[in-house]
Design an enzyme around this catalytic site. Structure first.
Site, short mmCIF file in Angstrom:
data_model
loop_
_atom_site.label_atom_id
_atom_site.label_comp_id
_atom_site.label_asym_id
_atom_site.label_seq_id
_atom_site.Cartn_x
_atom_site.Cartn_y
_atom_site.Cartn_z
CB SER A 44 -2.01 -35.29 8.85
OG SER A 44 -3.28 -35.84 8.57
CG ASP A 351 -3.97 -40.55 15.08
OD1 ASP A 351 -4.71 -41.02 14.21
OD2 ASP A 351 -3.23 -39.56 14.88
CG HIS A 354 -3.37 -39.53 11.13
ND1 HIS A 354 -3.71 -38.78 12.23
CD2 HIS A 354 -3.45 -38.73 10.06
CE1 HIS A 354 -3.97 -37.54 11.83
NE2 HIS A 354 -3.83 -37.47 10.52
#
Ligand code: NAG
Ligand code: NAG
Ligand code: NAG
Length: 388
Positions: A44, A351, A354
């Protein structure tokens, strides 16, 4: 059916065709004197839309990255990136004069022409080790089984559509930049969240590094010569882990509020990775390997946040309460409400897992600098972008 009836409309058509041709030739000319393409693998940290596209294609529940406020600062819409804006790979692509890397998965067959200057195989939640191996260790891969080996195999499947002969493919790879990672972070994240004992998690590290090295070797066999290989971030400063291990003994925190043992774990991974990369350099002096340090440029931000414009270091911008404004059961984007902070650029963490675009930009600058210094050391100044 409409035909080209009058000469004036024919003229218009010609003008439009000429215009389109001009655009196409611009797109197809080499965008960078160093590299013709960028191919990227990872999770991610680097996913520019793969998990989102896969979820749409398979009619699965959309990931939280499908919803605002993800994307709010730069794209002004959700793109599948777990960030308010651009990722490190986006900044690197920009700095090298490339378009943003399109995601590979979920795209329809026969669209490989859009992959000529590069494509991204990184999938959010992907692991370095395969899901059956991890399952055997009691580590789940709940979101995706597109581990690093699967990504490399996808690349091999795609390759014949990007080049016409074995020598043509070798040439394409010879002039490509391969971004191998960051990958492996999730093998540890999933194990830590599952509550595996720390010794078992440490034992994963040499295996993770081996998979990264063997993936590089597979691409070297195909003709790739230039690799950018990122290490892991200082996960001891990650709000998700600070929340999970909340209330640890005060001796376990450093003076910036980060968990020392977890940061040491990231350093351990990074050290092992660099050791193996060094061995590979010795074995293959014809290969260019640049280690991308994500750890130290990020630590710098925790050390002197004000210097870099940050007001919040350990609190999440897009979160929902608690001491670190992080709640594992509510992801940023679920429910799709605008509930992120006013100014993401003053937060390090987007978040909880990240980072914000502001953080990624600073890390990307440091990585780009290292890459350019390496290229200078090869006496290939001609391919250093002029405006950096
Ligand atoms: C999964 O990984 C293990 C360990 O690296 C390997 O032995 C095994 O062959 C892999 N399985 C698949 C299906 O790739
Ligand atoms: C991954 O999971 C899908 C089902 O979600 C399955 O069809 C596929 O065979 C799996 N692939 C691997 C490499 O395990
Ligand atoms: C996290 O969110 C869930 C669901 O809204 C809630 O039940 C829980 O109390 C929250 N946890 C914390 C620590 O705030």
């Amino acid at each position: 059916m409409a035909t080209f009836a009058s000469s004036s409309s024919l003229k218009q058509q010609l003008i439009i065709l000429t215009f389109l041709f001009a655009i196409l030739t611009t797109l197809q000319s080499p965008v960078n004197a160093c590299f013709t393409s960028i191919f990227s693998f990872g999770d991610s940290i680097t996913d520019t839309g793969n998990l989102l596209a896969i979820s749409r294609l398979e009619s699965r529940r959309l990931p939280s990255s499908a919803f605002l406020p993800n994307g709010r600062s730069f794209f002004h819409r959700p793109t599948g990136r777990r960030c308010d804006g651009r990722l490190i790979i986006d900044f690197l692509a920009e700095a090298l004069g490339f378009p943003f890397l399109p995601p590979y998965y979920g795209s329809k067959n026969g669209r490989s022409e859009q992959f000529e200057t590069g494509v991204n195989f990184a999938v959010a939640a992907a692991t370095a080790l395969n899901s059956s191996f991890l399952a055997g260790k009691g580590i789940p891969s709940p979101t995706t089984n597109i581990s690093l080996q699967v990504q490399v195999n996808s690349f091999k499947d795609l390759l014949p559509s990007l080049c016409s002969s074995s020598s043509d493919c070798k040439e394409l790879l010879r002039t490509s930049l391969i971004a191998m990672g960051e990958i492996g972070g999730n093998d540890y994240n999933h194990a830590l969240r599952k509550g595996l004992n720390f010794e078992e998690i440490r034992e994963l590290v040499p295996r993770v590094v081996d998979i990264i090295i063997s993936s590089i070797n597979e691409l070297v066999d195909l003709g790739a010569v230039t690799f950018l290989v990122p290490g892991n971030f200082p996960i001891g400063c990650s709000p998700s882990f600070l929340t999970q291990f909340q209330g640890s003994h005060k001796d376990e925190y450093d003076r910036f509020g980060c968990l020392t043992w977890l940061n040491q774990f990231s350093e351990y991974h990074n050290q092992l990775l660099q050791n193996q990369l060094e061995k590979l350099r010795t074995r293959r002096p014809d290969i260019n390997i640049v280690y991308a340090d994500y750890y130290n440029p990020t630590m710098k931000l925790y050390h002197s946040p004000k210097r870099f414009g940050f007001k919040e270091t350990l609190k999440v911008c897009c979160g929902s309460g608690g001491p670190y404004n992080y709640n594992a059961s509510i992801s940023c984007g679920y429910p799709p409400l605008e509930r992120s902070c006013n100014d993401p650029s003053s937060y390090i963490s987007w978040d909880g897992i990240h980072y914000t675009e502001a953080t990624y930009k600073l890390v990307a600058n440091a990585v780009f600098e290292d890459l350019m210094n390496y290229i200078r050391s090869l006496n290939r100044e001609e391919c250093i972008p002029s405006q950096t």
